[in-house]
Design an enzyme around this catalytic site. Structure first.
Site, PDB file in Angstrom:
ATOM      1  N   GLU A 153      -1.132  -2.473   5.367  1.00  0.00           N
ATOM      2  CA  GLU A 153      -0.099  -2.181   6.689  1.00  0.00           C
ATOM      3  C   GLU A 153      -0.987  -2.287   7.303  1.00  0.00           C
ATOM      4  O   GLU A 153      -0.706  -1.112   7.684  1.00  0.00           O
ATOM      5  CB  GLU A 153       1.319  -1.908   6.227  1.00  0.00           C
ATOM      6  CG  GLU A 153       1.620  -2.300   7.561  1.00  0.00           C
ATOM      7  CD  GLU A 153       3.343  -2.688   7.317  1.00  0.00           C
ATOM      8  OE1 GLU A 153       4.032  -2.020   6.976  1.00  0.00           O
ATOM      9  OE2 GLU A 153       4.381  -3.202   8.248  1.00  0.00           O
ATOM     10  N   HIS A 203       3.243   5.357   7.873  1.00  0.00           N
ATOM     11  CA  HIS A 203       4.394   5.590   6.713  1.00  0.00           C
ATOM     12  C   HIS A 203       3.053   4.953   5.143  1.00  0.00           C
ATOM     13  O   HIS A 203       2.608   4.217   5.113  1.00  0.00           O
ATOM     14  CB  HIS A 203       5.603   4.791   5.773  1.00  0.00           C
ATOM     15  CG  HIS A 203       5.705   2.718   6.681  1.00  0.00           C
ATOM     16  ND1 HIS A 203       5.568   2.708   7.917  1.00  0.00           N
ATOM     17  CD2 HIS A 203       5.182   2.183   5.377  1.00  0.00           C
ATOM     18  CE1 HIS A 203       6.012   1.035   7.495  1.00  0.00           C
ATOM     19  NE2 HIS A 203       5.100   0.836   6.590  1.00  0.00           N
ATOM     20  N   HIS A 244       2.610  -0.094  -0.388  1.00  0.00           N
ATOM     21  CA  HIS A 244       1.501   0.087   0.803  1.00  0.00           C
ATOM     22  C   HIS A 244       2.010   0.901   1.445  1.00  0.00           C
ATOM     23  O   HIS A 244       2.794   2.036   1.292  1.00  0.00           O
ATOM     24  CB  HIS A 244       1.763  -1.778   1.074  1.00  0.00           C
ATOM     25  CG  HIS A 244       2.701  -1.167   2.407  1.00  0.00           C
ATOM     26  ND1 HIS A 244       4.337  -1.974   1.879  1.00  0.00           N
ATOM     27  CD2 HIS A 244       3.134  -0.638   3.627  1.00  0.00           C
ATOM     28  CE1 HIS A 244       5.093  -2.094   2.781  1.00  0.00           C
ATOM     29  NE2 HIS A 244       4.704  -0.887   3.745  1.00  0.00           N
TER      30      HIS A 244
HETATM   31 CO    CO Z   1       5.524  -0.718   5.567  1.00  0.00          CO
END
Ligand code: CO
Length: 134
Positions: free
Chosen positions: A130, A7, A79
């Site tokens: 991440e 994502h 992020h």
């Molecule tokens: Co995330």
């Protein structure tokens, strides 16, 4: 090591307004908002054919994204999340290559219940990354 882009997270002040942009103006499939008090955020997922956009707004006074949203009141990319097969092997590779893992380097359950780590943006071309165990 890096797998699928899981994502792109966008931090916003107004989750409903951001959801409407993706739903009405951009014609995307947008989930209902979900509160994640343990992460200090409310999130909405935008489903795309090849990945997801995660819209997130601060929840509570000590939300980890409160300062970011205050600094970017119109919203901004927060992020990128990439899948990895093995989170501990990924951590080892990053640290052996001189990179830094945030938060003491211990994998934590992320917003989607999978183990995640965050990498220091100073090592990653200025972007918070991440890693999520697939
Ligand atoms: Co995330």
């Amino acid at each position: 090591m890096l797998g699928r882009l899981a994502h792109v997270a966008i931090a916003v002040a107004d989750l409903d307004a951001a959801s409407e942009v993706y739903r009405s103006r951009l014609g995307a499939t947008v989930s209902a908002p979900r509160a994640l008090p343990e992460h200090g955020v409310r999130v909405v997922l935008v489903d795309l054919p090849n990945t997801r956009i995660e819209l997130m707004a601060p929840l509570g006074e000590d939300s980890p994204i409160a300062k970011f949203v205050a600094a970017h009141p119109r919203g901004a990319v927060h992020h990128l999340c990439f899948e990895v097969d093995d989170i501990l092997a990924a951590r080892q590779r990053v640290t052996e290559a001189g990179g830094h893992v945030l938060g003491g380097g211990c994998p934590m359950p992320g917003a989607h219940g999978k183990s995640v780590l965050f990498l220091d943006p100073r090592d990653c071309a200025g972007v918070l990354i991440e890693l999520e165990e697939a």
